[in-house]
Design a protein around this motif. Structure first.
Motif, PDB file in Angstrom:
ATOM      1  N   ALA A   1      -7.696   5.282   6.085  1.00 53.34           N
ATOM      2  CA  ALA A   1      -6.968   4.114   6.741  1.00 53.34           C
ATOM      3  C   ALA A   1      -7.047   4.456   8.110  1.00 53.34           C
ATOM      4  O   ALA A   1      -6.850   3.312   8.987  1.00 53.34           O
ATOM      5  CB  ALA A   1      -5.647   4.515   6.111  1.00 53.34           C
TER       6      ALA A   1
ATOM      7  N   THR B   1       0.985  -1.066   0.100  1.00 56.54           N
ATOM      8  CA  THR B   1      -0.077   0.100   0.167  1.00 56.54           C
ATOM      9  C   THR B   1       1.061   1.467   0.118  1.00 56.54           C
ATOM     10  O   THR B   1       2.000   1.106   0.621  1.00 56.54           O
ATOM     11  CB  THR B   1      -0.873   0.093   1.096  1.00 56.54           C
ATOM     12  OG1 THR B   1      -0.055   0.008   2.652  1.00 56.54           O
ATOM     13  CG2 THR B   1      -1.973  -1.474   1.260  1.00 56.54           C
ATOM     14  N   ARG B   2       0.273   2.556  -0.370  1.00 58.58           N
ATOM     15  CA  ARG B   2       0.732   3.563  -0.350  1.00 58.58           C
ATOM     16  C   ARG B   2      -0.005   4.509   0.120  1.00 58.58           C
ATOM     17  O   ARG B   2      -1.353   4.415  -0.298  1.00 58.58           O
ATOM     18  CB  ARG B   2       1.319   4.052  -1.913  1.00 58.58           C
ATOM     19  CG  ARG B   2       2.167   5.258  -1.802  1.00 58.58           C
ATOM     20  CD  ARG B   2       3.380   4.891  -1.898  1.00 58.58           C
ATOM     21  NE  ARG B   2       4.000   6.113  -2.130  1.00 58.58           N
ATOM     22  CZ  ARG B   2       5.500   6.543  -1.496  1.00 58.58           C
ATOM     23  NH1 ARG B   2       6.056   5.610  -0.765  1.00 58.58           N
ATOM     24  NH2 ARG B   2       5.913   7.584  -1.610  1.00 58.58           N
ATOM     25  N   LEU B   3       0.319   5.137   1.256  1.00 60.17           N
ATOM     26  CA  LEU B   3      -0.563   6.237   1.939  1.00 60.17           C
ATOM     27  C   LEU B   3      -0.760   7.533   1.334  1.00 60.17           C
ATOM     28  O   LEU B   3       0.392   8.050   0.511  1.00 60.17           O
ATOM     29  CB  LEU B   3      -0.076   6.664   3.098  1.00 60.17           C
ATOM     30  CG  LEU B   3      -0.052   5.512   4.265  1.00 60.17           C
ATOM     31  CD1 LEU B   3       0.521   6.072   5.573  1.00 60.17           C
ATOM     32  CD2 LEU B   3      -1.301   4.898   4.601  1.00 60.17           C
TER      33      LEU B   3
ATOM     34  N   VAL C   1      -3.988   0.659  -2.141  1.00 54.56           N
ATOM     35  CA  VAL C   1      -3.508  -0.682  -2.571  1.00 54.56           C
ATOM     36  C   VAL C   1      -2.745  -0.855  -3.963  1.00 54.56           C
ATOM     37  O   VAL C   1      -3.628  -0.960  -4.627  1.00 54.56           O
ATOM     38  CB  VAL C   1      -4.680  -1.947  -2.031  1.00 54.56           C
ATOM     39  CG1 VAL C   1      -3.957  -3.209  -2.150  1.00 54.56           C
ATOM     40  CG2 VAL C   1      -5.100  -1.565  -0.960  1.00 54.56           C
TER      41      VAL C   1
ATOM     42  N   TYR D   1      -5.380   4.462   2.252  1.00 55.44           N
ATOM     43  CA  TYR D   1      -4.502   3.468   1.801  1.00 55.44           C
ATOM     44  C   TYR D   1      -4.799   3.387   0.205  1.00 55.44           C
ATOM     45  O   TYR D   1      -5.879   3.551  -0.190  1.00 55.44           O
ATOM     46  CB  TYR D   1      -4.843   1.939   2.168  1.00 55.44           C
ATOM     47  CG  TYR D   1      -4.450   1.868   3.579  1.00 55.44           C
ATOM     48  CD1 TYR D   1      -3.193   1.589   4.151  1.00 55.44           C
ATOM     49  CD2 TYR D   1      -5.383   1.361   4.319  1.00 55.44           C
ATOM     50  CE1 TYR D   1      -2.865   1.547   4.980  1.00 55.44           C
ATOM     51  CE2 TYR D   1      -4.958   1.040   5.864  1.00 55.44           C
ATOM     52  CZ  TYR D   1      -3.565   1.132   6.090  1.00 55.44           C
ATOM     53  OH  TYR D   1      -3.421   0.800   7.236  1.00 55.44           O
TER      54      TYR D   1
ATOM     55  N   SER E   1       0.629  10.469   5.420  1.00 54.89           N
ATOM     56  CA  SER E   1       1.571  10.136   4.306  1.00 54.89           C
ATOM     57  C   SER E   1       2.795  10.947   4.432  1.00 54.89           C
ATOM     58  O   SER E   1       4.032  10.264   4.190  1.00 54.89           O
ATOM     59  CB  SER E   1       1.010  10.060   2.912  1.00 54.89           C
ATOM     60  OG  SER E   1       0.561  11.389   2.777  1.00 54.89           O
TER      61      SER E   1
ATOM     62  N   PHE F   1     -10.828   0.992   0.108  1.00 51.84           N
ATOM     63  CA  PHE F   1      -9.637   1.712   0.683  1.00 51.84           C
ATOM     64  C   PHE F   1      -9.673   3.121   0.309  1.00 51.84           C
ATOM     65  O   PHE F   1      -9.200   4.075   0.598  1.00 51.84           O
ATOM     66  CB  PHE F   1      -8.498   1.131   0.775  1.00 51.84           C
ATOM     67  CG  PHE F   1      -8.234  -0.176   1.846  1.00 51.84           C
ATOM     68  CD1 PHE F   1      -8.667   0.061   3.138  1.00 51.84           C
ATOM     69  CD2 PHE F   1      -8.049  -1.257   1.250  1.00 51.84           C
ATOM     70  CE1 PHE F   1      -8.634  -0.782   3.908  1.00 51.84           C
ATOM     71  CE2 PHE F   1      -7.899  -2.441   2.348  1.00 51.84           C
ATOM     72  CZ  PHE F   1      -8.138  -2.109   3.758  1.00 51.84           C
TER      73      PHE F   1
END
Length: 135
Positions: free
Chosen positions: A115, A31-33, A44, A42, A125, A110
């Motif tokens: 999140a 995942t990357r915020l 995904v 998130y 992030s 998401f």
């Protein structure tokens, strides 16, 4: 010596039913915020799964173009009695299909639910990725 050889030409058009019972799966995601509307979300980006079924039931209709209902019935019975081998033969296709479907679902969920609704103390992030650059 014990050898099993299965060379059955399956050439037909019809409905197919596959039911996987007692499925245990291990799902790994990347995942990357990102931030949106004051919330952390998130994204995904990748998903991999290991599938381990407790059983598989199948039914294929018209797999021999209607030429032999008895052979069709016997073939379906064989697949169900030998479900482990059947599943292993189709494992790559089934895994890819489940992974693609789950990735699409998780991405949608998401992107809608922040999140920090799932993880109370999740960093933003900016906080997370800034820390990573300082190390």
């Amino acid at each position: 010596m014990s050898v099993k050889i299965l060379l059955i030409p399956l050439n037909g058009a019809g409905h197919m039913f596959i039911e996987i019972e007692n499925l245990n799966l291990l799902m790994r995601t990347k995942t990357r915020l990102y931030e949106k509307g004051g919330f952390t979300f998130y994204n995904v980006t990748k998903l991999r799964m290991d599938l381990n079924p407790g059983g598989v039931k199948t039914n294929f209709e018209n797999i021999f173009n209607g030429n032999s209902k008895e052979v069709e019935r016997s073939t379906n019975l064989f697949f169900n009695e030998n479900w482990r081998e059947f599943f292993e033969a189709l494992r790559p296709l089934i895994t890819e299909t489940v992974e693609t479907t789950m990735l699409e679902i998780l991405q949608k969920v998401f992107h809608l639910i922040p999140a920090n609704f799932f993880v109370e103390d999740i960093p933003t992030s900016t906080e997370l990725y800034k820390k990573g650059k300082q190390k």
